[in-house]
Design a protein around this motif. Structure first.
Motif, PDB file in Angstrom:
ATOM      1  N   ALA A 162       0.898  -1.284  -0.004  1.00 47.55           N
ATOM      2  CA  ALA A 162      -0.055   0.130   0.010  1.00 47.55           C
ATOM      3  C   ALA A 162       1.010   1.295  -0.052  1.00 47.55           C
ATOM      4  O   ALA A 162       0.701   2.229  -0.603  1.00 47.55           O
TER       5      ALA A 162
ATOM      6  N   ALA B  32      -5.086   8.059  -0.404  1.00 46.49           N
ATOM      7  CA  ALA B  32      -4.259   7.010  -0.658  1.00 46.49           C
ATOM      8  C   ALA B  32      -2.851   7.314   0.302  1.00 46.49           C
ATOM      9  O   ALA B  32      -2.203   6.222   0.760  1.00 46.49           O
TER      10      ALA B  32
ATOM     11  N   ALA C 210      -1.197   6.104   3.720  1.00 50.12           N
ATOM     12  CA  ALA C 210      -0.349   4.844   4.271  1.00 50.12           C
ATOM     13  C   ALA C 210       1.007   5.432   4.680  1.00 50.12           C
ATOM     14  O   ALA C 210       1.637   4.255   5.228  1.00 50.12           O
TER      15      ALA C 210
END
Length: 1012
Positions: A154, A229, A232
């Motif tokens: 990720a 996103a 992470a």
């Protein structure tokens, strides 16, 4: 300002060593770098308010109009405070956030400090090209920070997604910068804002490209998906990059150019559509998240849309509100990210469905989160309330017709969503409530939604370190403190708002009386509270609604298709045939250049074949060697013939009065010959087992046409010159500015030092590439030392035994003496220390004695060439080649262990030190008040040596010297020592079976009855 940038650079370079020495406490030391920016900005508050902020301009490349220009005004002052102050608090937070055994902590600290420096340079740069350099630096450094946990898929995916999106936007911005700079006639930002070029398609396209760069950096639609996103990344990265620094770069860009271009139609359309859309979409998406960090991420997306909407609307009142919101958002959002990190560390989860009772267990953390949340949702008396009131008031009086009404409605609805997800965030993190299964476990993978929503045990809570809570609490309290002085804040920020040409003056206030804006605020808070109370029906409604096209999914699909197209194009064009690639390049060259020669030029009338017959002889030698090379079938024969041609060219250089070029050519040919021989050990002896007659004539034709084209260029180009060559003044400039009489060397290290810098960088990359192809396990192989050599396995022994063992058997012995104990009885009789590690049949006493006698002489001679090269033939490149040849002789005479004894150092250290030294000389000249890579001449007297004339470019040449030695050593370590070891360990074909071995004459052991 350059001094503060240097402080960040030094801190970043020292960070790994500090972390190794001090552990996590090193973050306290590193926090001084960004803290110095905040303190420096505070000391200049009065100057900035009066409009007389500091300006620094250093000429970089005057001929190209490139300069290092920095300027501190109200906008950059505010951004410097945020970048420096919050950066220092985040670094302090890191000292408690990471465990003492965390992996890669030194690298993380270095990159984070470097990022803070890049952001500071970005917000103070007064040159658009310089701004772009810092812009891209933040892109690369953010990639490293987001992907810190590189073992996690990720993290790697999020980092790649972020750099692809922001780099694409940055390239679009670069196009805008070039167009705008060309239209304005300058790249100075302050000059463009003061007198902006208006009208014309070029300016319109330039402004649109600038906005594309801004919206990609600040995660506005359709690029908003990269920011969630990026959660992470470690929490300190989210708190700094995605709340106070990186995403604010786009806001800064819009705020910087809005006073000049906010009235353009393209600007208004993009700002209103993208700002309103991002504000609403981010708030809506935040309501459906269960990860506390994702709630903040989508909330950040939403509020970035609001801030860009405010600073980009183009009026004084909205600009003041936008700047106030910019500061307030940085404080409360950074505080909330840090709080989420505390909760995660204390409970091991960020899922609000598994959290209960955290507020009772962590009251100080809950208080800090409560203060920051109150500021975020716009409750008095916090900074967020002051900024949002100013925003609603300015939009309510916006004279834009229906556009103003739409924007006001969008901000009001977005504020309702902010209240709802803000309350949901604090309730989810700290309230005492029933918890449910957050996700299926291995045992319940097939469970239904109803089963998963059964009560479960809340996550266990541990007490975090007080230091972990302190930075968030400081930021939350600051959000309250600055709101208590709204008039002072207005005085600080008003100079920026006054740069906008239109609109009424705005105000910052805690209480403006009973106004329609106050009523709207009450309605917003009330509607947001109702939306929070009805959170379960809202969640079910959102789950039932169709999601529609998702930008993240579209991005992944596009990248997948792009990879497929790239693979298809590669399969079509990259056929795996080097002759085909080279032939295609040469044919295009002949058609384009040769066609122009035949069409537009004519050969000179007076041609002279040669000056002396020796030139003709050497030219004939080169031609013959080239023809024989092309006809050769054995690889080694071709290499030797090609070397003969190279030495012939060196002779031509010498006859033309260029001893420097001749020396360099001879040394380069020698090194190249060795490299080819090392490579040929792993290749078949012949080029091909099949005849090449079918393509021979085609290859011959291409070669002849290319040769004729190049010859034609050599004849025509000198006569086509219409301007005085730049080299005409090199002789005078070499003495006057370079302080040397060797024009070639002074050109390399002074006049054209930038070219040399690029060339040694290419050498470093080439060495790294070669080594990475050869080393099977890791880039830096072990240094082979004699003490570690195994007697049972001699170097270059091969697998065929020792054909000379019988000759080495002492009289009366029935067995040969073991390898390593035959010729050497004591250290005093060794010519080379590692000579005994070689297989006896590979040793040459004459060669060992010669190398022993010449090695140190060659090294000393290389140093002579290095120091005398400024006035005589030589220089760092030639000197480095001679030292490299000295190392080659040690390797050829004694093998890899002798190479380790001769140079017990990693090649990467020499390569990196050389490049750093050469670059450091250029930077030193810059800080000394000159231009980059400028030479300084120093004359002094020494008691023994007498008068000394020292030119600082000598240190640049020393860097070249180290890079060349490192390159040769790297080649010997990879193509020599490493291939030797792989062959002995059976990792590849035995490289020694084809090596010639001196075999004894006369009857063999089988014929005499002796042992083999």
């Amino acid at each position: 300002m350059l001094t503060l940038l240097a402080v960040h650079l030094i801190a970043a370079l020292a960070a790994p060593a500090l972390v190794r020495a001090l552990g996590r406490k090193a973050f306290w030391v590193l926090a001084l770098a960004p803290a110095s920016v905040a303190v420096w900005a505070l000391t200049l508050t009065d100057q900035v308010m009066s409009g007389h902020g500091p300006v620094e301009v250093v000429q970089w490349i005057p001929g190209l109009g490139l300069e290092l220009a920095f300027r501190l005004d109200t906008l950059s002052w505010l951004m410097s405070l945020l970048v420096g102050g919050i950066g220092a608090l985040v670094l302090i937070y890191c000292s408690a956030y990471f465990s003492a055994s965390a992996r890669g902590l030194g690298r993380f600290a270095a990159v984070l400090v470097a990022f803070a420096g890049a952001m500071y340079g970005l917000v103070t740069a007064d040159d658009m090209l310089l701004l772009y350099v810092f812009w891209e630096l933040t892109t690369v450094l953010s990639y490293l920070l987001i992907g810190h946990y590189n073992e996690r898929k990720a993290s790697r995916r999020a980092a790649m997604q972020a750099i692809v999106i922001t780099t694409a936007g940055g390239l679009a911005m670069l196009i805008g910068i070039i167009l705008l700079g060309s239209a304005a006639g300058t790249y100075r930002i302050s000059a463009i804002i003061a007198d902006p070029p208006l009208g014309g398609a070029a300016v319109t396209v330039a402004v649109a490209c600038l906005l594309v760069g801004a919206v990609s950096k600040s995660a506005l639609i359709p690029f908003h998906f990269w920011l969630p996103a990026a959660m992470a990344a470690p929490t300190p990265v989210s708190a700094y990059l995605h709340a106070a620094a990186m995403v604010k770069a786009g806001v800064y860009l819009v705020a910087r150019f809005a006073p000049a271009y906010a009235e353009l139609t393209v600007w208004q359309v993009m700002v209103v559509v993208l700002g309103c859309g991002t504000l609403l979409l981010g708030g809506y998406r935040a309501l459906r998240q269960h990860d506390l960090k994702l709630i903040l991420a989508f909330g950040t997306v939403s509020q970035l849309g609001l801030i860009i909407l405010l600073v980009g609307m183009g009026t004084r009142a909205t600009a003041l509100a936008g700047l106030a919101m910019l500061g307030a958002h940085a404080m409360f959002k950074a505080a909330l990210f840090l709080v989420v990190g505390v909760v995660d560390a204390a409970t091991g989860t960020r899922d609000l469905r598994r959290l209960s009772g955290v507020g009772r267990a962590l009251p100080i953390t809950a208080t800090a989160a409560g203060l920051a949340t109150a500021s975020m949702i716009g409750l008095p008396p916090f900074a967020g309330y002051v900024a949002k009131e100013a925003a609603l008031e300015s939009l309510a009086h916006l004279d834009r017709g229906w556009v103003g009404t739409v924007v006001l409605a969008a901000v009001a609805v977005g504020s309702v969503l902010t209240v709802a997800y803000g309350l949901r965030l604090w309730w989810g993190a700290f309230a005492t409530k029933p918890v449910i299964h957050a996700q299926p476990t291995d045992a319940s993978a097939g469970a239904t939604v109803a089963e998963l929503e059964q009560p479960a045990r809340p996550a266990a809570i541990t007490k975090p370190a007080p230091l972990l809570v302190m930075p968030a609490l400081v930021l939350a309290v600051l959000g309250l403190a600055v709101a208590l002085l709204p008039t002072f804040g207005e005085d600080l920020l008003q100079p920026y708002a006054d740069t906008y040409p239109v609109g009424d003056v705005g105000h910052l206030t805690l209480w403006a009386g009973f106004t329609p804006t106050l009523l709207l605020t009450v309605l917003v808070v009330g509607a947001g509270l109702l939306l929070f109370v009805a959170r379960r029906p809202v969640e079910r409604l959102q789950a039932a609604m169709p999601t529609g096209p998702e930008a993240d999914r579209a991005y992944r699909r596009f990248m997948r298709k792009l990879d497929e197209v790239a693979a298809d194009v590669t399969a079509l064009t990259q056929r795996g045939s080097l002759p085909l690639y080279l032939g295609g390049i040469l044919v295009v060259f002949v058609v384009s250049v040769g066609g122009a020669l035949l069409t537009f030029t004519a050969l000179p009338d007076d041609l002279k074949a040669w000056d002396t017959p020796a030139q003709a002889a050497l030219g004939l030698l080169v031609i013959v060697s080239a023809i024989l090379t092309a006809r050769a079938r054995r690889r080694l024969k071709a290499v030797i013939l090609m070397g003969v041609g190279g030495y012939g060219v060196a002779g031509l250089f010498l006859l033309h009065g260029a001893p420097d070029l001749a020396l360099t050519q001879v040394l380069t040919e020698t090194i190249t010959l060795v490299v080819f021989v090392l490579v040929l050990r792993r290749l078949p002896p012949y080029f091909s087992n099949r005849p090449l007659a079918a393509s021979r004539w085609l290859r011959l034709g291409v070669g002849l046409v290319v040769g004729l084209t190049v010859a034609g260029l050599a004849l025509v180009v000198p006569g086509a010159r219409i301007h005085t060559p730049v080299s005409a003044d090199f002789a005078a400039e070499a003495v006057e500015f370079g302080g040397g009489k060797n024009i070639v060397n002074v050109t390399l290290v002074d006049i054209r030092a930038w070219d040399t810098m690029g060339e040694i960088s290419v050498l470093l990359v080439a060495a790294t590439g070669v080594a990475s192809l050869v080393f099977l396990r890791r880039r830096g192989g072990a240094i082979f030392r004699t003490d570690e050599a195994a007697e049972a396995q001699p170097v270059w022994g091969g697998g065929g035994g020792d054909p000379m063992a019988a000759l080495r058997r002492p009289a009366g012995a029935t067995e040969p003496v073991p390898v390593g104990k035959v010729t050497i009885s004591s250290r005093s009789r060794e010519w080379l220390r590692a000579g005994s590690t070689l297989a006896p049949q590979r040793r040459s006493v004459i060669f060992e004695v010669t190398v022993r006698l010449l090695f140190h002489t060659m090294v000393i001679y290389s140093l002579f060439l290095l120091f005398s090269g400024h006035n005589s033939p030589g220089g760092g490149f030639a000197a480095g080649l001679i030292s490299g040849i000295a190392l080659v002789t040690r390797y050829l005479a004694g093998g890899r262990y002798e190479l380790g004894e001769a140079a017990p150092v990693q090649p990467g250290l020499l390569l990196g030190s050389g490049l750093f030294l050469s670059a450091g000389v250029g930077i030193f000249a810059l800080f000394a008040g000159g231009s980059v890579l400028q030479s300084w001449m120093i004359d002094f007297h020494l008691p023994v040596l007498g008068d000394v004339h020292l030119v600082t470019s000598l240190f640049f040449d020393l860097g070249v010297y180290l890079v060349v030695i490192g390159l040769v050593l790297d080649i010997l370590r990879s193509l020599g020592a490493e291939i030797d070891q792989q062959a002995e360990q059976g990792d590849g074909p035995d490289a020694y079976d084809d090596m010639p071995v001196l075999r004894p004459q006369g009857p063999g052991p089988a014929e005499t009855g002796g042992a083999r």
